[in-house]
Scaffold this active site. Structure first.
Site, PDB file in Angstrom:
ATOM      1  N   GLY B 199       0.803  -1.216   0.000  1.00 28.66           N
ATOM      2  CA  GLY B 199       0.000   0.000   0.000  1.00 28.66           C
ATOM      3  C   GLY B 199       0.839   1.271   0.000  1.00 28.66           C
ATOM      4  CG  HIS B 200       3.667   4.165   2.211  1.00 30.26           C
ATOM      5  ND1 HIS B 200       4.621   4.757   1.398  1.00 30.26           N
ATOM      6  CD2 HIS B 200       3.282   5.134   3.080  1.00 30.26           C
ATOM      7  CE1 HIS B 200       4.797   6.005   1.773  1.00 30.26           C
ATOM      8  NE2 HIS B 200       3.995   6.266   2.784  1.00 30.26           N
ATOM      9  CG  HIS B 267      -0.524   9.093   1.047  1.00 32.08           C
ATOM     10  ND1 HIS B 267       0.845   9.007   1.131  1.00 32.08           N
ATOM     11  CD2 HIS B 267      -0.965   9.333   2.300  1.00 32.08           C
ATOM     12  CE1 HIS B 267       1.218   9.184   2.396  1.00 32.08           C
ATOM     13  NE2 HIS B 267       0.140   9.379   3.127  1.00 32.08           N
ATOM     14  CD  GLU B 319      -1.545  11.430   5.923  1.00 34.22           C
ATOM     15  OE1 GLU B 319      -1.126  10.404   5.369  1.00 34.22           O
ATOM     16  OE2 GLU B 319      -1.239  11.759   7.075  1.00 34.22           O
ATOM     17  CB  CYS B 337       6.909  12.721   4.919  1.00 37.09           C
ATOM     18  SG  CYS B 337       7.611  12.197   6.497  1.00 37.09           S
ATOM     19  CB  CYS B 412       6.395   9.394   9.008  1.00 37.67           C
ATOM     20  SG  CYS B 412       5.116  10.646   8.841  1.00 37.67           S
ATOM     21  CB  CYS B 413       7.680  14.466   9.760  1.00 40.26           C
ATOM     22  SG  CYS B 413       6.183  14.382   8.738  1.00 40.26           S
TER      23      CYS B 413
END
Lengths: 654, 654
Positions: B199-200, B267, B319, B337, B412-413
């Site tokens: 998915g990512h 996204h 996002e 990000c 995450c950032c």
């Protein structure tokens, strides 16, 4: 003519409200009659089929199935559908059907209503509990206040029961509602099993109305408990299962009590259902602090968080109000249900205060932000109602603004539209001790306090409203009040052909006299097409103007423009001529507005980087002129998909 | 000076890329040196403590615990934290620490790195699988492709391993990465256990770099498989647990293959990590169709979906990228990000094409949309980076734009910022067969193809860049190329004091000669403060202008204005004078820009209804003048909270 009080809001004799809904109100022709005809013949008629198809009725049947094992959970099949609150779709349809029956007898509809009433009654647990999701194994009742929607569904059941009672005189569903309300009363409260509120307000206004219908004070006290308990941070999404994002306390207005709040926040429907309930409470209790808070919150909404269409809810993220003046045209969430909730709140404020401005907003919302949600065909709907859709949006399969759809996975809006249209006469006129007030203009008959009038009008297409007195008390002076719409810059008022002095009193044109049957009052509202600009604070549409006419907001749809010109590639000179045209064949019959506009040169609309050095030279070069056609916003998205915009960029003055 | 190729992207000898990262690049002073010092001493140094506190390291320890029952799931405690992908925070910190070590030896940091490397190695399953969430009972590996993030985490592990190898020469973590990659290769593919994608995206670019590092072709083939498999609708959120909303296929770019896509969608971070991987593949394979698609998608992003700050991602909802020209300043999601991902993509395109425009965007993004995400203190962060914050937003507890926060629940950032700052020298200069190209200007030493230069500059505060040749091949002509920034309207170029003819070649100023040590090239970029306006298609900021100077975007923060004037109540005359001031004491040392503006009258900013009839009379009445102070956008939100805006409404011309 139906003369029972067939409408959702009826202040009790003890209420402090200066205005009460007119005892008689019937729409007999014109714009709304046609929309209500489609609502009755198509939307309402197809409702049971939709509810069957979506599994909502199956859930009630399953919950009603005999318990074979003595367990709490019946032996039926599992819950059908994706949402805990699906029962409410049935209740809203039922409420709508009841208001329709109150207006126009219909044997088929009446039979369907009674069958569903019996199904609901059969599904109720012996202790009064009723929510098929939890009854069918969805979890333990009353343990998921944040997302469970149990009180929300209860509220809609109660409203349906009140409607059923008012429309038919029957106590059958009202008894179910009372048993459920009594059960809730036994479970909720300080020191009881549960001492918190529901994530989705709705039960508050329902309980007040149940109190009004049954004269049972416990229901009023319970509504007050839910109102006062809210705002103390007792809700937390973390307590519920299956929700991995925390919306924060503003989402469900649990951050501060209503009476202390100074702005509308969070989920728009939740906020406005809550305020509608608070307005009912303020009416019944005479709580002036609460009334002041409601006036403050309504003003905050109208001055900083309402779209030109009357729609509210600026954010897709959590379906929420945004910050003050955050009103993006393209990403307007503007849920149809939020427009309906706004009408609920404003109408209750109109009754509570007697002020015309609340009905000004109701008019704007009804004709624009609300009505756009309902397809002209009566069977397709919009959930979100933006004021701008770009050319490619409709190609996106996941885009909620893309197409009108027949029914939703989360089908809150369609039956909500049905109940507002079916109950619409209720929102048009009021009476007080001194006479009758006309809040909205629709051909029909309206009566109260001995005064009954017949209204004839081509509203919203023409600004002439003729009011003829049908009945009046002999020789007793009465006041007939007509709302002067805030959009109207010029009007004349005559009584039996004579112009009368008519300084508007806070938005009301008032005529006091001993009326005689046959007396005719004529209000002429000048209704030229006009350009409206945003205040300097509304960032999202700075430098634009919108076309309006009367109560209607207009928009450009791509399909109407020459060569299907993308409305994102035009500009409009500030002093552009606007021409109104009658188009009986278009969109069920509308007036369009032609706008002399400019087509932007290609180099205005493309480039490698969409930000340019400012140069002081005005771009006074000639643009290609183009005649643009605007249609009423409520009618958009009923033809081929394409770009649409309400706010038109103003061309720089040459 | 470090001369190993210590950076994340190194095309193989077979790659078609005309440019390769400079073999030597070291920042030795100036703007970025200071930010990198804070990054090393505070952000990176505090990283292990944050990862300990948030439970990330505990997860590895638990996964590494001896299996007492022979079962697949170790006997340790359960997973700590809320997200399946938390391992990636550790990997990103590790990658950052390795780039830092490659630049500047640091015994403490090196020890921490090796300890975490050992922890990761110990947590890996015997078959090579590694994701602590699933190892600690989160579910069955490889069964939740949509939300599981297993390949995403694998990608970050691989990138950390490549960094560890390039920085230290060690194969320890690289071996872990290879075992995991081999495991993935055994599981994924046509006819294998799993035939879909993650998915990512992230693993694609990582696998290409692993291929480049190990020369193992299977990794390149696997990356190609993941790229080509995507876009065929194999992902569905319905297949995974615990997600009640379906984002639609565009969200994870599964609606159409990259080579067929004509716009960036969904996204933003997912989209751009995917495109970065595709650019790596195009470089290694010479796939021209893919390259053409990437050029098309980059152009779509830049011309229609990029903020003035270089930030991307217009929607909080998912996002995501919005429609073309949907660029709201207030609700910009503009995730930190996503800015980083944009730099990753653009840099790879710069290498693949040799074109300067990609580094133009990198510069803008680095100095604005990216850097704003990192607090000046090195320990607070912004997740979203709007270009407008209204006065009350910061009071909302749930508002992501409200305050810089020390660490995120979804972190995450912060480590992503750390790895970009630590690896920054990698993005500044390239070499090809004919010489050296300077993409960005920072005081330091840059070398390649026999030519080594020393750059001295006060960039971005001053536009003078002095380039002195340190080493050059004797009597061999070489080309030194300096990027002429797109924002620069006027410049001069001298070689040893003599102005040279310098028609820019697609953004490159090229000097070809046999350089001698001591030769000095001086580029003077005129850097006045300037006003920038949006193109007519950018609806959200129509009628506004932004202050820029050099590569920096400026903003008004409430705290700097006289009397803490709300910047939403001002307007700026189009020809307003702009005055640059040096403020060494402010925000770590900045130049501010003073703007002569107007304070709006109260009746411009309040009222009962925020939409007004258009009147053709220009509001030429005198406003109160006010001197406004703009600060660099990257430095906003480092003092008391308050309103902020980049885009300033232009006053109507009187």
């Amino acid at each position: 003519m139906n003369t029972i009080q067939a409408g959702p809001v009826h202040p009790s004799p003890r209420a402090v409200s200066p205005l009460r809904p007119a005892s008689a109100a019937r729409i007999e022709g014109g714009f709304w009659a046609e929309r209500r005809r489609v609502n009755a013949r198509i939307s309402l008629a197809e409702g049971p089929g939709r509810l069957e198809q979506a599994g909502n009725l199956a859930n009630f049947r399953a919950a009603a199935a005999p318990r074979t094992d003595g367990a709490d959970t019946p032996s039926g099949t599992g819950f059908s559908g994706d949402f805990q609150f699906q029962d409410s779709d049935v209740y809203k349809w039922l409420e709508a059907a009841c208001w329709q029956l109150a207006d126009t007898p219909d044997e088929t509809l009446a039979t369907e209503v009674e069958a569903i009433v019996e199904l609901i009654a059969a599904a109720q647990r012996e202790d009064g509990y009723l929510q098929t999701y939890y009854q069918l194994g969805g979890g333990i009742p009353w343990t998921e206040p944040g997302w469970g929607h149990e009180l929300y569904c209860a509220g809609h059941l109660i409203q349906a029961a009140v409607a059923h009672h008012r429309a038919t005189g029957s106590d059958r569903l009202l008894a179910v509602a009372r048993r459920l309300a009594d059960h809730i009363d036994s479970v909720f409260g300080p020191g009881k099993q549960v001492d918190t509120v529901c994530g989705h307000p709705e039960v508050e206004t329902a309980l007040v109305e149940l109190h009004r219908t049954t004269d049972e004070k416990r229901y009023l006290d319970l509504a007050r408990y839910f109102l006062e308990r809210r705002g103390h941070g007792t809700l937390s999404s973390g307590a519920d299962r299956g929700h991995d994002r925390d919306p924060g306390p503003e989402y469900w207005q649990d951050h501060t009590p209503v009476r202390a709040a100074d702005e509308v926040t969070g989920h728009a429907v939740r906020q406005l259902y809550l305020l509608a309930g608070a307005a009912d409470l303020a009416a019944e209790t005479g709580d002036t602090e609460l009334r002041t808070a409601l006036e403050r919150l309504w003003r905050d909404m109208v001055t900083t968080k309402t779209y030109l269409t009357g729609a509210v809810g600026s954010r897709h993220d959590w379906e929420a109000f945004g910050d003050a003046h955050e009103l993006p045209a393209d990403r307007a969430y503007a849920e149809t249900c939020a427009a309906i909730a706004s009408v609920h709140f404003s109408w209750r404020m109109a009754l509570l205060t007697g002020e015309a401005r609340y009905s000004d907003l109701v008019e704007r919302t009804l004709f624009n932000g609300f009505l756009a949600g309902a397809g002209l065909d009566g069977r397709t709907w919009l959930y979100v109602n933006p004021l701008h859709r770009r050319a490619r949006s409709h190609e996106r399969p996941g885009d909620q603004t893309a197409h009108r759809t027949p029914w939703f996975r989360c089908a809150c809006c369609p039956p909500n539209v049905m109940r507002l249209l079916a109950g619409l006469p209720h929102y048009l006129a009021t009476a007080d001790d001194s006479g009758l007030q006309l809040h909205q203009y629709a051909t029909g008959v309206y009566g109260g306090d001995g005064l009954t009038v017949r209204v004839t009008t081509e509203y919203p297409w023409e600004g002439t409203v003729t009011v003829t007195v049908d009945e009046a008390p002999t020789a007793l002076p009465r006041t007939l009040s007509l709302r002067l719409p805030a959009w109207c810059a010029d009007h004349t008022l005559t009584v039996n052909g004579t112009t009368v002095e008519d300084g508007a009193d806070s938005g009301w044109l008032r005529i006091t006299r001993a009326f005689t049957p046959g007396d005719t009052v004529r209000l002429d509202l000048a209704m030229p097409a006009r350009l409206t600009v945003p205040s300097s604070r509304v960032d999202a549409v700075r430098g634009c103007a919108a076309v309006e006419r009367g109560p209607l907001v207009y928009c450009l749809e791509q399909t109407d423009q020459p060569g299907r010109l993308d409305p994102d590639t035009i500009a409009v000179p500030p002093d552009t001529p606007l021409t109104v045209r009658s188009r009986p064949e278009l969109l069920g019959g509308v007036r369009t507005v032609s706008v002399a506009g400019n087509r932007l040169r290609a180099d205005d609309t493309s480039g490698d980087w969409p930000y340019l050095p400012y140069t002081s030279a005005t771009s006074g070069e000639p643009h290609e002129s183009v005649e643009l056609t605007a249609v009423p916003y409520y009618a958009w998205a009923n033809r081929e998909p394409g770009a649409m915009r309400v706010w038109l960029p103003l061309a720089a003055r040459g």
